[in-house]
Design an enzyme around this catalytic site. Sequence first.
Site, PDB file in Angstrom:
ATOM      1  N   TYR A  61     -11.331   1.327   3.289  1.00  0.00           N
ATOM      2  CA  TYR A  61     -10.668   2.599   3.516  1.00  0.00           C
ATOM      3  C   TYR A  61     -11.719   3.699   3.606  1.00  0.00           C
ATOM      4  O   TYR A  61     -12.425   3.991   2.639  1.00  0.00           O
ATOM      5  CB  TYR A  61      -9.690   2.930   2.388  1.00  0.00           C
ATOM      6  CG  TYR A  61      -8.492   2.014   2.268  1.00  0.00           C
ATOM      7  CD1 TYR A  61      -8.174   1.088   3.260  1.00  0.00           C
ATOM      8  CD2 TYR A  61      -7.660   2.081   1.160  1.00  0.00           C
ATOM      9  CE1 TYR A  61      -7.078   0.246   3.145  1.00  0.00           C
ATOM     10  CE2 TYR A  61      -6.551   1.249   1.037  1.00  0.00           C
ATOM     11  CZ  TYR A  61      -6.270   0.331   2.032  1.00  0.00           C
ATOM     12  OH  TYR A  61      -5.178  -0.493   1.901  1.00  0.00           O
ATOM     13  N   SER A 212       2.741   0.316   2.602  1.00  0.00           N
ATOM     14  CA  SER A 212       3.469   1.129   3.583  1.00  0.00           C
ATOM     15  C   SER A 212       4.968   0.858   3.528  1.00  0.00           C
ATOM     16  O   SER A 212       5.600   0.530   4.535  1.00  0.00           O
ATOM     17  CB  SER A 212       2.945   0.873   5.001  1.00  0.00           C
ATOM     18  OG  SER A 212       3.354   1.885   5.894  1.00  0.00           O
ATOM     19  N   PRO A 213       5.591   1.014   2.339  1.00  0.00           N
ATOM     20  CA  PRO A 213       7.018   0.694   2.204  1.00  0.00           C
ATOM     21  C   PRO A 213       7.941   1.640   2.961  1.00  0.00           C
ATOM     22  O   PRO A 213       9.130   1.347   3.087  1.00  0.00           O
ATOM     23  CB  PRO A 213       7.247   0.787   0.690  1.00  0.00           C
ATOM     24  CG  PRO A 213       6.200   1.744   0.208  1.00  0.00           C
ATOM     25  CD  PRO A 213       4.996   1.460   1.064  1.00  0.00           C
ATOM     26  N   LEU A 218       8.147   6.252   9.037  1.00  0.00           N
ATOM     27  CA  LEU A 218       9.273   6.091   9.948  1.00  0.00           C
ATOM     28  C   LEU A 218      10.602   5.989   9.212  1.00  0.00           C
ATOM     29  O   LEU A 218      11.659   6.304   9.776  1.00  0.00           O
ATOM     30  CB  LEU A 218       9.066   4.854  10.832  1.00  0.00           C
ATOM     31  CG  LEU A 218       7.909   4.933  11.826  1.00  0.00           C
ATOM     32  CD1 LEU A 218       7.692   3.587  12.495  1.00  0.00           C
ATOM     33  CD2 LEU A 218       8.165   6.015  12.872  1.00  0.00           C
ATOM     34  N   LEU A 219      10.565   5.549   7.941  1.00  0.00           N
ATOM     35  CA  LEU A 219      11.784   5.431   7.141  1.00  0.00           C
ATOM     36  C   LEU A 219      11.860   6.521   6.073  1.00  0.00           C
ATOM     37  O   LEU A 219      12.558   6.361   5.073  1.00  0.00           O
ATOM     38  CB  LEU A 219      11.850   4.044   6.485  1.00  0.00           C
ATOM     39  CG  LEU A 219      11.872   2.851   7.441  1.00  0.00           C
ATOM     40  CD1 LEU A 219      11.850   1.546   6.663  1.00  0.00           C
ATOM     41  CD2 LEU A 219      13.078   2.898   8.364  1.00  0.00           C
ATOM     42  N   GLY A 221      12.787   9.761   6.699  1.00  0.00           N
ATOM     43  CA  GLY A 221      13.707  10.832   7.060  1.00  0.00           C
ATOM     44  C   GLY A 221      13.084  11.874   7.964  1.00  0.00           C
ATOM     45  O   GLY A 221      13.796  12.721   8.510  1.00  0.00           O
TER      46      GLY A 221
END
Length: 353
Positions: A61, A212-213, A218-219, A221
């Site tokens: 990273y 990345s849950p 994208l999930l 909102g």
Amino acid sequence: MEYRTLGRTGLKVSAIAMGTFSFGGVGAFSRVASQGVTEARRLVDCCIDGGVNLFDTANMYSLGRSEEILGEALGDKREKVLISSKARMRIGDGPNDEGTSRYHLIRECEASLKRLRTDHIDIYFMHEWDGVTPVEEMLSALDTLRQQGKIRYIGCSNYSGWHIMKALGVAEAKNLPRFVTQQIHYTLEAREAEYELLPISIDQGLGVMVWSPLAAGLLSGAFGRDRTPADSRQAAGWSEPPIRDRERLWTIVDALEGIARARGVTVAQVSLAWTLSRPAISSLVVGGLSEDQFRENIAAADLRLSEDELDTLNKVSRPPYIYPYWHQHNFASARFSPADRALHDSYADLDMI
């Protein structure tokens, strides 16, 4: 904060872990964020105040800068928390600057320790499969690091089912350290892990950490059919995770928004609560650009969805019932184990014959 046991170990990890993917902003990672020490320290303190006890990073990273910033941001709080880091990815131009060879792993672990300002890494992940290095060599190197006190537990990330089972089989046959956890990508949009990885985790006692849950936001909102935030990593050209069916994604988001409105919570919290409800899940590694985002995500650990809400989300998101699973549904369901049910329970309402 809820604390869950990591697989078959005695280690307790917070249901929400802090990801440091955005620390540093070196190279391609600048598309995500470029948080420095001052900002990182504020976010780390916010997470600790919220009960987070696990902080996740990796040697690649921002080419090590994430580890450096995390080590400095934690300071004297290091001994109160757990650190997970990773090795395997390419971190230089040399022929031995990637992989899981003994040479690479020992060198990279020692470099990570220096950057993190610590004498040990609590959970050391193999960041990706290496099909060139023998599994025996990898596990032997990890055994050396463990005996030296430089790592406590080992895990794998982004392995396929047969990769995991091969490594576990070699560990047992050679009396070498055994993976106790895996870190995977798993969301309402990306449920492929249910085919093999979750059943293996239940059967073999591996704790599951999810990276990345929120599917890179994208999930969360923030995204919809007609909206993409201008400051998002997608707008900057970041391609993970790949979305193969956009209409399916927005159908899932619609369902999330409906439940969030009815419950008076956020879309991100509903999404994270669903993932935390799944079998074998130990911790969700979440990132964030602000204290408010982390507080929102941490609060998801206390949200419990009803059976009707879970059923609604399951039906709009479950993956295709591929072979041999549809055949097992028809002829083997009377003798399913808990590991089998990690997949098959999502299709219990189907009449296949």
